[in-house]
Design a protein around this motif. Structure first.
Motif, short mmCIF file in Angstrom:
data_model
loop_
_atom_site.label_atom_id
_atom_site.label_comp_id
_atom_site.label_asym_id
_atom_site.label_seq_id
_atom_site.Cartn_x
_atom_site.Cartn_y
_atom_site.Cartn_z
N SER A 178 0.80 -1.22 0.00
CA SER A 178 0.00 0.00 0.00
C SER A 178 0.84 1.28 0.00
CB SER A 178 -0.97 0.02 1.18
OG SER A 178 -0.28 0.26 2.39
N MET A 179 2.16 1.18 0.22
CA MET A 179 3.02 2.37 0.20
C MET A 179 4.08 2.29 -0.91
SD MET A 179 1.74 4.29 2.47
CE MET A 179 2.97 5.53 2.85
N ILE A 180 3.84 1.44 -1.88
CA ILE A 180 4.85 1.16 -2.91
C ILE A 180 5.21 2.38 -3.75
CG2 ILE A 180 3.27 0.36 -4.73
CD1 ILE A 180 5.34 -2.00 -5.06
N ASP A 181 4.26 3.29 -3.98
CA ASP A 181 4.57 4.47 -4.79
C ASP A 181 5.46 5.46 -4.06
OD1 ASP A 181 3.11 3.41 -6.89
OD2 ASP A 181 1.32 4.61 -6.48
N PRO A 213 -2.85 5.88 1.60
CA PRO A 213 -1.88 4.96 1.02
C PRO A 213 -1.11 5.64 -0.11
CG PRO A 213 -4.05 4.48 0.18
CD PRO A 213 -4.23 5.57 1.19
N ALA A 214 -0.01 5.03 -0.50
CA ALA A 214 0.77 5.49 -1.65
C ALA A 214 0.70 4.41 -2.73
CB ALA A 214 2.20 5.80 -1.24
N ASN A 215 -0.53 4.04 -3.05
CA ASN A 215 -0.79 3.04 -4.08
C ASN A 215 -2.25 3.27 -4.50
OD1 ASN A 215 -1.50 0.76 -5.57
ND2 ASN A 215 -0.16 -0.59 -4.38
N LYS A 216 -2.46 3.57 -5.75
CA LYS A 216 -3.80 3.91 -6.23
C LYS A 216 -4.80 2.76 -6.12
CE LYS A 216 -2.21 7.41 -9.51
NZ LYS A 216 -1.88 8.49 -8.88
N LYS A 217 -4.32 1.54 -5.87
CA LYS A 217 -5.23 0.40 -5.69
C LYS A 217 -6.03 0.51 -4.39
CE LYS A 217 -2.83 -3.31 -5.63
NZ LYS A 217 -2.07 -4.57 -5.72
N TYR A 218 -5.55 1.34 -3.46
CA TYR A 218 -6.18 1.41 -2.14
C TYR A 218 -6.74 2.80 -1.90
CZ TYR A 218 -3.36 -2.76 -1.79
OH TYR A 218 -2.80 -3.98 -2.03
#
Length: 144
Positions: A65-68, A115-120
């Motif tokens: 969730s923080m991958i970006d 989060p740093a992931n647009k999926k969440y």
């Protein structure tokens, strides 16, 4: 979609000394300096990374969730519980019985865990939630 990471938390061993050689000349992306064979400076990662030993913990991240923000699965976090949370900080948060790693934003009557992931999607935190900021992330250690 809400995603909670599995975060393993570890206390640091501040009694140990892990002094490693430190290059006086920095790191060259070209040819290495022959002087680097005679490195005399030492660096202790405990002293470098831990400012408040009784309030500092390590944690291993599980999730994306923080991958970006470049925080990936299996990264090691250095978390300081004595740091006052601030808008935009990356924090380990406890919400409704689970830990999660997100950006924290205080909106007055509620907080957002982003989060740093647009999926969440962001998590809206109100007084109805069992919530606390467990600690603020100070460093991310990655395996390359």
């Amino acid at each position: 979609m809400t995603k909670f990471e599995t975060i393993q938390i570890f206390a640091p061993d501040t009694e140990s000394v892990a002094e490693l050689p430190l290059s006086e000349n920095g790191v060259s992306a070209g040819f290495p300096s022959p002087a680097d064979d005679f490195m005399s400076l030492k660096l202790d990662l405990n002293r470098e990374l831990i400012k408040n030993p009784s309030a500092t913990f390590y944690a291993r991240v599980s999730g994306d969730s923080m991958i970006d923000d470049g925080i990936c699965n299996d990264d090691l976090l250095v978390i300081d519980k004595s740091v006052e949370p601030y808008d935009g900080c990356v924090a380990v948060c406890y919400i409704d019985g689970e830990f999660t790693l997100k950006h924290f934003e205080n909106k007055g009557d509620h907080a957002l865990l982003i989060p740093a992931n647009k999926k969440y999607k962001p998590i809206r935190v109100t007084s109805d939630n069992d919530f606390m900021i467990w600690g603020v992330v100070r460093y991310v250690i990655k395996k390359v």
